[in-house]
Design an enzyme around this catalytic site. Structure first.
Site, PDB file in Angstrom:
ATOM      1  N   HIS A  64      -8.827   4.480  -1.918  1.00  0.00           N
ATOM      2  CA  HIS A  64      -7.510   3.873  -1.715  1.00  0.00           C
ATOM      3  C   HIS A  64      -7.145   2.965  -2.889  1.00  0.00           C
ATOM      4  CE1 HIS A  64      -4.036   2.209   0.082  1.00  0.00           C
ATOM      5  NE2 HIS A  64      -4.583   1.298   0.871  1.00  0.00           N
ATOM      6  N   CYS A  95       0.818  -1.220   0.000  1.00  0.00           N
ATOM      7  CA  CYS A  95       0.000   0.000   0.000  1.00  0.00           C
ATOM      8  C   CYS A  95       0.852   1.271   0.000  1.00  0.00           C
ATOM      9  CB  CYS A  95      -0.934   0.002   1.201  1.00  0.00           C
ATOM     10  SG  CYS A  95      -1.984  -1.455   1.294  1.00  0.00           S
ATOM     11  N   LYS A 154     -10.133   7.120   3.706  1.00  0.00           N
ATOM     12  CA  LYS A 154     -11.481   6.767   4.128  1.00  0.00           C
ATOM     13  C   LYS A 154     -12.535   7.360   3.203  1.00  0.00           C
ATOM     14  CE  LYS A 154     -14.564   4.922   6.357  1.00  0.00           C
ATOM     15  NZ  LYS A 154     -15.235   5.014   5.097  1.00  0.00           N
ATOM     16  N   ILE A 159     -12.669   0.374  -1.903  1.00  0.00           N
ATOM     17  CA  ILE A 159     -12.055  -0.222  -3.097  1.00  0.00           C
ATOM     18  C   ILE A 159     -12.236   0.776  -4.232  1.00  0.00           C
ATOM     19  CG2 ILE A 159     -12.195  -2.111  -4.761  1.00  0.00           C
ATOM     20  CD1 ILE A 159     -13.331  -3.831  -2.425  1.00  0.00           C
ATOM     21  N   CYS A 207     -13.630   1.371   7.414  1.00  0.00           N
ATOM     22  CA  CYS A 207     -12.796   0.756   6.381  1.00  0.00           C
ATOM     23  C   CYS A 207     -12.744   1.636   5.136  1.00  0.00           C
ATOM     24  CB  CYS A 207     -13.366  -0.606   5.993  1.00  0.00           C
ATOM     25  SG  CYS A 207     -13.630  -1.734   7.392  1.00  0.00           S
ATOM     26  N   SER A 208     -11.559   1.751   4.525  1.00  0.00           N
ATOM     27  CA  SER A 208     -11.425   2.528   3.296  1.00  0.00           C
ATOM     28  C   SER A 208     -12.048   1.770   2.133  1.00  0.00           C
ATOM     29  CB  SER A 208      -9.956   2.852   3.012  1.00  0.00           C
ATOM     30  OG  SER A 208      -9.202   1.658   2.879  1.00  0.00           O
TER      31      SER A 208
END
Length: 389
Positions: free
Chosen positions: A336, A84, A332, A214, A211-212
């Site tokens: 990402h 990442c 967020k 997709i 959670c970030s």
């Protein structure tokens, strides 16, 4: 010899209609060169960051850059990957090329096309950034890895779910002002704090809002040596520090309740830049999960271990707080797309420093901190940036 960002470009993050990475790269490369006021023939090297690992059957993606700008045909192009933190790894490769004297100007591109891959496959692809020998069967995939970190932290320091909800709400509020953000919706604290049909548990105790996303997207920058930047470029955002510290990959080999590698990277950057956390105007940090941002408050020296919750609970990291964190909305809200993230974070910081952040613009933006990590704080990259021109 130092290095400066002199131009950049950023695609909209989210679910893109672009067929693949090639089209996403094309969205940013030409615009980046124009923003830097640099011709393709003035680029000495290209570094492209992409994680891929199964997102695309087309690999060898550094060679796609010249398809966007054919004049780059004979320019050396290299693909870089570091989970990442891939985008920051590509930036570091460009900086080192300049520092070595082998280049005056380099083009750095970060890209990822993720949304065309079925969600269960995405989870497995991302687990490639964990230690599969021990963590491959963690329930919830990579979210489960960070859920285990959150559980360990709560056991040691108390349940901080409300603080995580405040981080999520803050970043979604900030993302409302970011035209590049994937999720421009104002999820308030009450929504983020409650488990509901629209905000279910993904991997306990983490909810969907923890959670970030997709995402698909690309970002690019031109980096030049400082002399070239100051004499020929329209702007110059200087890397006062660009530090990289690694830690063990298996979580079993280190503490789950602190990011020691991240703390070492921050301390190294402060030492290099001859500043401290109190000197920073704002930070763009790697909030792949809200528990990560909480732990990063501690790693950057804003709070002692176990007290990171105070930074969000007391409004210190809010847009109008003493040290705004993720005024862009962070991973967020912004999204990402793995390979693009580190480049995006640096572009967002440079926009702030140059007063070009539009509705995201902070009233004071003189010195920026950027933190991008690969895996669960395994590859840790910190930059300290300031505008010279």
């Amino acid at each position: 010899m130092g290095a400066c960002m002199i131009g950049w470009a950023h695609s909209r993050f989210g679910k893109s209609e672009a067929a693949g990475a090639e089209e996403l790269i094309a969205e940013v490369v030409g615009e980046c060169l124009r923003h830097a006021d640099v011709g393709p023939q003035e680029i000495d090297a290209i570094f492209l960051g992409t994680f891929n690992n199964g997102f695309s059957r087309q690999d060898f993606q550094a060679s796609l850059v010249a398809l966007a700008v054919p004049e780059l045909r004979f320019t050396p192009a290299t693909r870089v990957e570091n989970a990442c933190a891939t985008g920051s790894a590509a930036i570091h490769a460009g900086i080192r090329q300049i520092e070595s004297g082998r280049a005056r100007r380099v083009l750095v591109v970060g890209v990822e096309k993720m949304t065309a891959t079925p969600t269960p496959e995405v989870g497995d692809i991302l687990l490639g950034a964990s230690y599969r020998k021990e963590e491959a069967e963690v329930e919830g995939g990579f979210a489960g890895v960070f859920a285990n970190i959150a559980q360990a932290y709560f056991q040691a320091h108390g349940d901080r779910r409300e603080s995580l909800a405040r981080i999520a709400a803050k970043n979604h509020a900030n993302g409302m002002a970011n035209p590049y953000a994937h999720m421009r919706k104002p999820f308030d604290f009450d929504f983020c704090n409650e488990v509901s049909e629209k905000n279910p548990i993904v991997a306990g105790p983490l909810r969907r809002t923890d959670c970030s996303l997709i995402s698909d997207g690309a970002a690019a920058m031109v980096i030049a040596d400082t002399d070239t930047a100051l004499t020929t470029a329209p702007r110059a955002v200087y890397f006062r520090a660009a530090e990289h510290v690694n830690d063990f990959l298996p979580l079993s080999r280190r503490s789950k309740t602190s990011f020691e590698g991240a703390a070492r990277a921050w301390n190294s950057a402060y030492e290099r830049a001859k500043v401290g956390v109190a000197d920073l105007s704002f930070v763009e940090t790697h909030d792949c999960f809200t528990i990560a941002e909480l732990l990063e408050y501690e790693a950057m020296g804003l709070a002692r271990e176990g007290e990171g919750h105070r930074i969000i609970d007391e409004g210190i990291s809010a847009f109008g707080g003493r040290l705004p964190v993720n005024p862009s909305g962070g991973l967020k809200s912004k999204g990402h797309p793995i390979g693009a993230t580190g480049v995006s974070q640096h572009v967002m910081a440079a926009m702030q420093l140059c007063g070009d952040a539009g509705d995201m613009q902070l009233p004071r933006a003189e010195l920026a901190g950027v933190f991008n990590m690969g895996g669960a704080a395994v590859a840790n990259y910190v930059s300290i940036l300031e505008r010279l021109k």
